[in-house]
Write a protein that holds these residues in place. Structure first.
Motif, short mmCIF file in Angstrom:
data_model
loop_
_atom_site.label_atom_id
_atom_site.label_comp_id
_atom_site.label_asym_id
_atom_site.label_seq_id
_atom_site.Cartn_x
_atom_site.Cartn_y
_atom_site.Cartn_z
N ILE A 222 0.85 -1.18 0.00
CA ILE A 222 0.00 0.00 0.00
C ILE A 222 0.89 1.24 0.00
CG2 ILE A 222 -1.68 1.35 1.32
CD1 ILE A 222 -1.55 -2.39 1.64
N LEU A 223 0.65 2.15 -0.93
CA LEU A 223 1.39 3.41 -1.03
C LEU A 223 0.40 4.54 -0.80
CD1 LEU A 223 2.45 1.30 -3.41
CD2 LEU A 223 4.10 3.11 -3.70
N THR A 224 0.71 5.43 0.15
CA THR A 224 -0.21 6.53 0.44
C THR A 224 0.45 7.87 0.17
OG1 THR A 224 0.33 6.98 2.77
CG2 THR A 224 -1.17 5.13 2.34
N GLY A 225 -0.38 8.90 0.16
CA GLY A 225 0.09 10.27 0.05
C GLY A 225 -0.48 10.98 -1.16
N ARG A 226 -0.63 12.28 -1.00
CA ARG A 226 -1.09 13.14 -2.10
C ARG A 226 -0.11 13.06 -3.26
NH1 ARG A 226 -3.96 18.26 0.14
NH2 ARG A 226 -4.67 17.45 2.12
N TYR A 227 -0.58 13.52 -4.39
CA TYR A 227 0.26 13.73 -5.57
C TYR A 227 0.88 12.45 -6.13
CZ TYR A 227 0.24 18.25 -3.11
OH TYR A 227 -0.12 19.37 -2.41
N ALA A 228 0.18 11.34 -6.09
CA ALA A 228 0.72 10.11 -6.68
C ALA A 228 1.02 10.36 -8.15
CB ALA A 228 -0.26 8.96 -6.54
N PRO A 229 2.26 10.12 -8.59
CA PRO A 229 2.59 10.34 -10.00
C PRO A 229 1.95 9.28 -10.89
CG PRO A 229 4.55 9.67 -8.76
CD PRO A 229 3.42 9.77 -7.78
N LYS A 230 1.76 9.61 -12.13
CA LYS A 230 1.07 8.71 -13.06
C LYS A 230 1.79 7.37 -13.18
CE LYS A 230 2.84 10.70 -17.43
NZ LYS A 230 3.98 9.91 -17.67
N GLU A 231 3.11 7.35 -13.08
CA GLU A 231 3.85 6.09 -13.17
C GLU A 231 3.50 5.15 -12.03
OE1 GLU A 231 6.53 9.36 -14.91
OE2 GLU A 231 5.18 9.15 -13.22
N ILE A 232 3.28 5.69 -10.85
CA ILE A 232 2.91 4.88 -9.69
C ILE A 232 1.47 4.41 -9.85
CG2 ILE A 232 2.59 4.90 -7.18
CD1 ILE A 232 5.58 4.93 -8.12
N ILE A 233 0.60 5.29 -10.30
CA ILE A 233 -0.80 4.92 -10.54
C ILE A 233 -0.88 3.80 -11.58
CG2 ILE A 233 -2.97 5.77 -11.55
CD1 ILE A 233 -2.37 8.44 -10.04
N GLU A 234 -0.09 3.90 -12.63
CA GLU A 234 -0.09 2.86 -13.66
C GLU A 234 0.44 1.53 -13.14
OE1 GLU A 234 2.11 4.64 -16.89
OE2 GLU A 234 0.46 6.02 -17.35
N ALA A 235 1.37 1.56 -12.20
CA ALA A 235 1.95 0.33 -11.65
C ALA A 235 1.02 -0.35 -10.64
CB ALA A 235 3.30 0.64 -10.98
N ALA A 236 0.03 0.39 -10.15
CA ALA A 236 -0.87 -0.12 -9.11
C ALA A 236 -1.97 -0.99 -9.68
CB ALA A 236 -1.49 1.05 -8.34
N ASP A 237 -2.50 -1.85 -8.81
CA ASP A 237 -3.66 -2.67 -9.16
C ASP A 237 -4.96 -2.02 -8.69
OD1 ASP A 237 -2.19 -5.09 -10.15
OD2 ASP A 237 -1.40 -5.02 -8.11
N LEU A 238 -4.88 -1.19 -7.67
CA LEU A 238 -6.04 -0.52 -7.09
C LEU A 238 -5.62 0.91 -6.75
CD1 LEU A 238 -8.35 -1.86 -4.31
CD2 LEU A 238 -7.30 0.36 -4.06
#
Length: 170
Positions: free
Chosen positions: A131-147
């Motif tokens: 689980i990764l938390t925090g504002r401003y998640a970059p698009k690369e992290i969002i793309e790597a996530a499943d949820l």
């Protein structure tokens, strides 16, 4: 769990860390082992006392006594890099859930790089829920996530002068 998934809790609304700790509580009540690495945070929030009550949760903080409001210092960078190294090791151990609290803020302030975090995501033991938390998640992290869940502020009592309350916001 045969396969662990990657969650991202981001957005400008309240509740990202709270959601992650809720998942941690659910996991330990199901007999699972949890590690929480808190980036950018060094203050002793109420949730940091959980280890006194629940032995299946380990918490380490990788921040100073105050949150970053201006330019990060070299000490901020050094603590985040050290934290990333510790988390990398934890992601190879016998944890069921690993939470990187405020890692997106560490990315935002360039305390760690996107490539370092992506490498950490991709090299973890595949049964670990991350689980990764925090504002401003970059698009690369969002793309790597499943949820991905975005907390959106609609209304907040902070805007009328209510300060952080112990046990609710701190």
């Amino acid at each position: 769990m045969n396969k662990g998934y990657v969650h991202v809790y981001t957005g400008n609304g309240k509740g990202k860390t709270t959601a992650a700790f809720g998942l941690a509580l659910r996991a330990v009540c199901a007999g699972k082992k949890v590690f929480v690495g808190q980036f950018v945070k060094g203050m002793k929030y109420s949730e940091t006392k959980v280890e006194k009550y629940i032995s299946s949760i380990e918490i380490k903080q990788f921040g100073l006594d105050c949150f970053i409001y201006k330019e990060p210092t070299q000490e901020d960078i050094d603590m985040a890099k050290k934290g990333l190294g510790i988390c990398r090791k934890k992601l190879q151990e016998d944890y069921d859930v690993v939470i990187l609290d405020e890692i997106n803020i560490a990315l935002y302030f360039k305390l760690v790089s996107i490539d370092e975090v992506l490498e950490l995501i991709n090299s973890r033991k595949k049964n670990i829920e991350l689980i990764l938390t925090g504002r401003y998640a970059p698009k690369e992290i969002i793309e790597a996530a499943d949820l991905v869940t975005e907390m959106k502020e609609i209304k907040h009592y902070y805007n009328i002068g209510v300060e952080a309350r112990k046990g609710i916001e701190s």
